[in-house]
Write an enzyme that holds these catalytic residues in place. Structure first.
Site, PDB file in Angstrom:
ATOM      1  CG  HIS A  82      -1.920  -0.815   1.453  1.00  0.00           C
ATOM      2  ND1 HIS A  82      -2.736  -1.134   0.418  1.00  0.00           N
ATOM      3  CD2 HIS A  82      -2.432  -1.448   2.541  1.00  0.00           C
ATOM      4  CE1 HIS A  82      -3.673  -1.947   0.864  1.00  0.00           C
ATOM      5  NE2 HIS A  82      -3.507  -2.156   2.134  1.00  0.00           N
ATOM      6  CB  CYS A 104       2.464  -2.102  -5.339  1.00  0.00           C
ATOM      7  SG  CYS A 104       2.078  -2.535  -7.041  1.00  0.00           S
ATOM      8  CG  HIS A 132      -7.636   2.235   1.332  1.00  0.00           C
ATOM      9  ND1 HIS A 132      -6.324   2.045   0.974  1.00  0.00           N
ATOM     10  CD2 HIS A 132      -8.242   1.035   1.172  1.00  0.00           C
ATOM     11  CE1 HIS A 132      -6.152   0.788   0.606  1.00  0.00           C
ATOM     12  NE2 HIS A 132      -7.305   0.155   0.715  1.00  0.00           N
ATOM     13  CD  GLU A 134      -3.478   2.560  -3.352  1.00  0.00           C
ATOM     14  OE1 GLU A 134      -3.811   1.361  -3.349  1.00  0.00           O
ATOM     15  OE2 GLU A 134      -3.656   3.317  -4.326  1.00  0.00           O
ATOM     16  CB  CYS A 200      -3.905  -1.503 -10.151  1.00  0.00           C
ATOM     17  SG  CYS A 200      -3.402  -3.218 -10.292  1.00  0.00           S
ATOM     18  CB  SER A 228     -10.484 -11.367   2.591  1.00  0.00           C
ATOM     19  OG  SER A 228     -10.411 -11.068   1.227  1.00  0.00           O
TER      20      SER A 228
END
Ligand code: SF4
Length: 289
Positions: A82, A104, A132, A134, A200, A228
């Site tokens: 993230h 990433c 979030h 990220e 992405c 998840s």
């Protein structure tokens, strides 16, 4: 009976890379003899996190937690896929940790764009979900005003300064269609600046493939952690196409009694499901049915 494993089941490229980095660091630490930490859990999968814990990897939840580590114990900190705010990397280094950045590359690209464009005077719009990790990380690379827009209405209500130049980017996992809708609102309002599509498609590809596979098999198995959300989403998609869809965390949850008529079994897995679990399930189904 035939078993088909979805090509894009499990870890995406960025997560695989981050997890591999941790295991490489464990090997290196045997030489260096320094402790290893991850900044937040490397992945939302209990099996992986407990395996790493057994190998001595500890999780640092915050900079405050890093500050409480005694000086002799300040080893290597791995940044997960993230990414994090620029200041987090800087502070960790100041505290004496070695920082190994497993952000990433697709997320890192956003950091670079945001850093460059904000330094050039543009305000940044991040299309994504506030809070979030990220998005918070991306925000932390901006040197200018930064707006987070999660929906079309928020784009309509955003009040920017007259003549303000914008650079619009997206959270990597944001829905591409929603990103386009938000960008359209900015276009209607005659914004001044640039748009970079940073979505992405790993999630989209996994979902499209799961839908297609579930539509042609008799039984579908979806593997992933209980918490998840992307695995739950995969399960819902598959369930719409295939009535006999099963959601399991590991092989232990699989108590299948398949009717004779079953010819084709499909398997897919959420983004945080490790390969060894997928392989175990796949081999079990192949051998036992
Ligand atoms: Fe995975 Fe894509 Fe996120 Fe990278 S940007 S971690 S490849 S989902």
């Amino acid at each position: 009976m035939e078993v088909i494993l979805a090509e894009h089941a499990g870890f995406c490229f960025g997560v695989q890379r981050a997890v591999d980095t941790v295991y490489q660091q464990i090997e290196n630490s045997e030489k260096k003899g320094r402790p290893i930490y991850t900044f937040g859990p490397i992945i939302h999968n209990e099996e992986v996190v407990s395996d790493l814990q057994r190998r001595g990897v500890r999780v640092l939840d915050s900079l405050a937690a890093a500050g409480r580590v005694s000086e002799e114990e300040r080893g290597t900190v791995i940044i997960r896929s993230h990414g994090v705010e620029k200041i987090v990397c800087e502070n960790l280094k100041e505290l004496g940790f070695e920082v190994v950045d497993a952000t990433c590359p697709f997320v890192k690209r956003i950091h670079n764009i945001v850093e460059k464009e904000s330094a050039a005077g543009k305000s940044i719009v991040i299309v994504g979900n506030e809070g979030h990790p990220e998005v918070e990380g991306i925000r932390g690379w901006s040197e200018s005003a930064t707006y987070i827009v999660g929906a079309v209405e928020e784009a309509r209500n955003l009040v920017s300064r007259p003549g303000e130049e914008l650079c619009i980017v997206s959270q990597t996992t944001f829905n591409y269609k929603k990103f386009q809708d938000v960008v359209e609102i900015f276009a209607e309002r005659g914004y001044n600046g640039s748009v970079v599509n940073t979505v992405c498609n790993a999630t989209e590809v996994r979902q499209a493939e799961a839908r297609e596979l579930a539509a042609r098999v008799d039984v579908m198995i979806v593997i992933g952690g209980n918490h998840s959300s992307n695995t739950r989403k995969l399960y819902e998609i598959c369930r719409q196409e295939c009535e006999m869809t099963y959601y399991i965390q590991t092989l232990d949850d699989l108590h299948l009694r398949l009717p004779e008529s079953v010819r084709l079994v499909g398997i897919t897995a959420g983004a945080s499901t490790p390969n060894n679990i997928i392989e175990e399930v796949q081999n079990y189904v192949r051998i036992n049915f």
